[in-house]
Design a protein around this motif. Sequence first.
Motif, PDB file in Angstrom:
ATOM      1  N   MET A  33       0.833  -1.204   0.000  1.00  0.00           N
ATOM      2  CA  MET A  33       0.000   0.000   0.000  1.00  0.00           C
ATOM      3  C   MET A  33       0.865   1.249   0.000  1.00  0.00           C
ATOM      4  O   MET A  33       2.045   1.210   0.377  1.00  0.00           O
ATOM      5  CB  MET A  33      -0.922   0.012   1.221  1.00  0.00           C
ATOM      6  CG  MET A  33      -1.874  -1.169   1.322  1.00  0.00           C
ATOM      7  SD  MET A  33      -3.082  -1.235  -0.028  1.00  0.00           S
ATOM      8  CE  MET A  33      -4.026   0.247   0.307  1.00  0.00           C
ATOM      9  N   GLY A  34       0.264   2.352  -0.404  1.00  0.00           N
ATOM     10  CA  GLY A  34       1.046   3.585  -0.426  1.00  0.00           C
ATOM     11  C   GLY A  34       0.173   4.810  -0.549  1.00  0.00           C
ATOM     12  O   GLY A  34      -1.057   4.726  -0.609  1.00  0.00           O
ATOM     13  N   TRP A  35       0.842   5.944  -0.580  1.00  0.00           N
ATOM     14  CA  TRP A  35       0.201   7.240  -0.782  1.00  0.00           C
ATOM     15  C   TRP A  35       0.970   8.017  -1.850  1.00  0.00           C
ATOM     16  O   TRP A  35       2.197   8.012  -1.870  1.00  0.00           O
ATOM     17  CB  TRP A  35       0.214   8.051   0.515  1.00  0.00           C
ATOM     18  CG  TRP A  35      -0.667   7.533   1.596  1.00  0.00           C
ATOM     19  CD1 TRP A  35      -0.311   6.677   2.608  1.00  0.00           C
ATOM     20  CD2 TRP A  35      -2.049   7.834   1.797  1.00  0.00           C
ATOM     21  NE1 TRP A  35      -1.392   6.430   3.418  1.00  0.00           N
ATOM     22  CE2 TRP A  35      -2.473   7.133   2.947  1.00  0.00           C
ATOM     23  CE3 TRP A  35      -2.975   8.643   1.141  1.00  0.00           C
ATOM     24  CZ2 TRP A  35      -3.782   7.207   3.439  1.00  0.00           C
ATOM     25  CZ3 TRP A  35      -4.268   8.715   1.623  1.00  0.00           C
ATOM     26  CH2 TRP A  35      -4.652   8.000   2.764  1.00  0.00           C
ATOM     27  N   PHE A  36       0.186   8.669  -2.722  1.00  0.00           N
ATOM     28  CA  PHE A  36       0.712   9.630  -3.670  1.00  0.00           C
ATOM     29  C   PHE A  36       0.027  10.960  -3.391  1.00  0.00           C
ATOM     30  O   PHE A  36      -0.988  11.022  -2.698  1.00  0.00           O
ATOM     31  CB  PHE A  36       0.410   9.187  -5.113  1.00  0.00           C
ATOM     32  CG  PHE A  36       1.388   8.203  -5.666  1.00  0.00           C
ATOM     33  CD1 PHE A  36       1.421   6.887  -5.210  1.00  0.00           C
ATOM     34  CD2 PHE A  36       2.275   8.571  -6.669  1.00  0.00           C
ATOM     35  CE1 PHE A  36       2.324   5.967  -5.734  1.00  0.00           C
ATOM     36  CE2 PHE A  36       3.180   7.660  -7.199  1.00  0.00           C
ATOM     37  CZ  PHE A  36       3.206   6.362  -6.730  1.00  0.00           C
ATOM     38  N   ARG A  37       0.556  12.022  -3.941  1.00  0.00           N
ATOM     39  CA  ARG A  37      -0.101  13.318  -3.840  1.00  0.00           C
ATOM     40  C   ARG A  37       0.080  14.104  -5.128  1.00  0.00           C
ATOM     41  O   ARG A  37       1.002  13.859  -5.894  1.00  0.00           O
ATOM     42  CB  ARG A  37       0.431  14.118  -2.652  1.00  0.00           C
ATOM     43  CG  ARG A  37       1.882  14.587  -2.792  1.00  0.00           C
ATOM     44  CD  ARG A  37       2.339  15.262  -1.506  1.00  0.00           C
ATOM     45  NE  ARG A  37       3.715  15.760  -1.610  1.00  0.00           N
ATOM     46  CZ  ARG A  37       4.388  16.289  -0.599  1.00  0.00           C
ATOM     47  NH1 ARG A  37       3.811  16.400   0.604  1.00  0.00           N
ATOM     48  NH2 ARG A  37       5.617  16.702  -0.780  1.00  0.00           N
ATOM     49  N   GLN A  38      -0.848  15.039  -5.342  1.00  0.00           N
ATOM     50  CA  GLN A  38      -0.766  15.906  -6.505  1.00  0.00           C
ATOM     51  C   GLN A  38      -1.194  17.306  -6.108  1.00  0.00           C
ATOM     52  O   GLN A  38      -2.338  17.513  -5.693  1.00  0.00           O
ATOM     53  CB  GLN A  38      -1.622  15.395  -7.654  1.00  0.00           C
ATOM     54  CG  GLN A  38      -1.428  16.186  -8.936  1.00  0.00           C
ATOM     55  CD  GLN A  38      -2.022  15.495 -10.141  1.00  0.00           C
ATOM     56  OE1 GLN A  38      -2.876  14.617 -10.042  1.00  0.00           O
ATOM     57  NE2 GLN A  38      -1.537  15.863 -11.325  1.00  0.00           N
ATOM     58  N   PRO A  40      -1.826  21.394  -7.046  1.00  0.00           N
ATOM     59  CA  PRO A  40      -2.367  22.108  -8.207  1.00  0.00           C
ATOM     60  C   PRO A  40      -1.269  22.515  -9.173  1.00  0.00           C
ATOM     61  O   PRO A  40      -0.263  23.103  -8.779  1.00  0.00           O
ATOM     62  CB  PRO A  40      -3.040  23.331  -7.573  1.00  0.00           C
ATOM     63  CG  PRO A  40      -3.362  22.908  -6.183  1.00  0.00           C
ATOM     64  CD  PRO A  40      -2.247  22.000  -5.775  1.00  0.00           C
ATOM     65  N   GLY A  41      -1.447  22.152 -10.440  1.00  0.00           N
ATOM     66  CA  GLY A  41      -0.499  22.525 -11.466  1.00  0.00           C
ATOM     67  C   GLY A  41       0.783  21.732 -11.478  1.00  0.00           C
ATOM     68  O   GLY A  41       1.710  22.046 -12.239  1.00  0.00           O
ATOM     69  N   LYS A  42       0.861  20.699 -10.644  1.00  0.00           N
ATOM     70  CA  LYS A  42       2.079  19.892 -10.574  1.00  0.00           C
ATOM     71  C   LYS A  42       1.773  18.435 -10.888  1.00  0.00           C
ATOM     72  O   LYS A  42       0.636  17.998 -10.868  1.00  0.00           O
ATOM     73  CB  LYS A  42       2.718  20.005  -9.190  1.00  0.00           C
ATOM     74  CG  LYS A  42       3.226  21.393  -8.854  1.00  0.00           C
ATOM     75  CD  LYS A  42       4.008  21.387  -7.559  1.00  0.00           C
ATOM     76  CE  LYS A  42       4.593  22.761  -7.267  1.00  0.00           C
ATOM     77  NZ  LYS A  42       5.399  22.765  -6.005  1.00  0.00           N
ATOM     78  N   GLU A  43       2.842  17.695 -11.170  1.00  0.00           N
ATOM     79  CA  GLU A  43       2.684  16.276 -11.449  1.00  0.00           C
ATOM     80  C   GLU A  43       2.463  15.497 -10.154  1.00  0.00           C
ATOM     81  O   GLU A  43       2.877  15.913  -9.072  1.00  0.00           O
ATOM     82  CB  GLU A  43       3.925  15.741 -12.164  1.00  0.00           C
ATOM     83  CG  GLU A  43       4.124  16.292 -13.567  1.00  0.00           C
ATOM     84  CD  GLU A  43       5.251  15.597 -14.302  1.00  0.00           C
ATOM     85  OE1 GLU A  43       5.436  15.903 -15.490  1.00  0.00           O
ATOM     86  OE2 GLU A  43       5.940  14.761 -13.703  1.00  0.00           O
ATOM     87  N   ARG A  44       1.835  14.367 -10.311  1.00  0.00           N
ATOM     88  CA  ARG A  44       1.620  13.491  -9.176  1.00  0.00           C
ATOM     89  C   ARG A  44       2.957  12.951  -8.688  1.00  0.00           C
ATOM     90  O   ARG A  44       3.834  12.634  -9.508  1.00  0.00           O
ATOM     91  CB  ARG A  44       0.718  12.348  -9.606  1.00  0.00           C
ATOM     92  CG  ARG A  44       0.265  11.419  -8.518  1.00  0.00           C
ATOM     93  CD  ARG A  44      -0.782  10.467  -9.076  1.00  0.00           C
ATOM     94  NE  ARG A  44      -0.272   9.692 -10.186  1.00  0.00           N
ATOM     95  CZ  ARG A  44      -1.036   9.093 -11.110  1.00  0.00           C
ATOM     96  NH1 ARG A  44      -2.344   9.215 -11.037  1.00  0.00           N
ATOM     97  NH2 ARG A  44      -0.506   8.388 -12.075  1.00  0.00           N
TER      98      ARG A  44
END
Length: 122
Positions: A33-38, A40-44
């Motif tokens: 399992m994991g977490w990503f973030r994105q 505004p205006g940036k890549e994930r």
Amino acid sequence: VQLQASGGGLVQAGGSLRISCAASGRTISTYGMGWFRQAPGKEREFVAAISRNGGSTFYADSVKGRFTISRDNAKNTVYLQMNSLKPEDTAAYYCVGNRYGLYGSAVDFDSWGQGTLVTVSS
């Protein structure tokens, strides 16, 4: 498996927040399992990942020492404890899973949940 993140909100810089990811449809005990973030205006971008039994974790350099990923397989839930938050941590945070138990920044996560928004004010 369906993943639903929750717990996002508005917090001041330097504060803490814990977000959760509740899984349904099947057990995540065999999933990495994991977490990503994105932002505004940036890549994930990758944030953190955890092994099937929680014994091994991996973090992006930008959050190492401030964020802690954990899991409770009995509750089918994954958590991300975020401390010493910075305005640059502002983003939508997404919970992810890999059915083969793989975890890490380069893993192809095959399950994605809806994001929960975290906003850090300066």
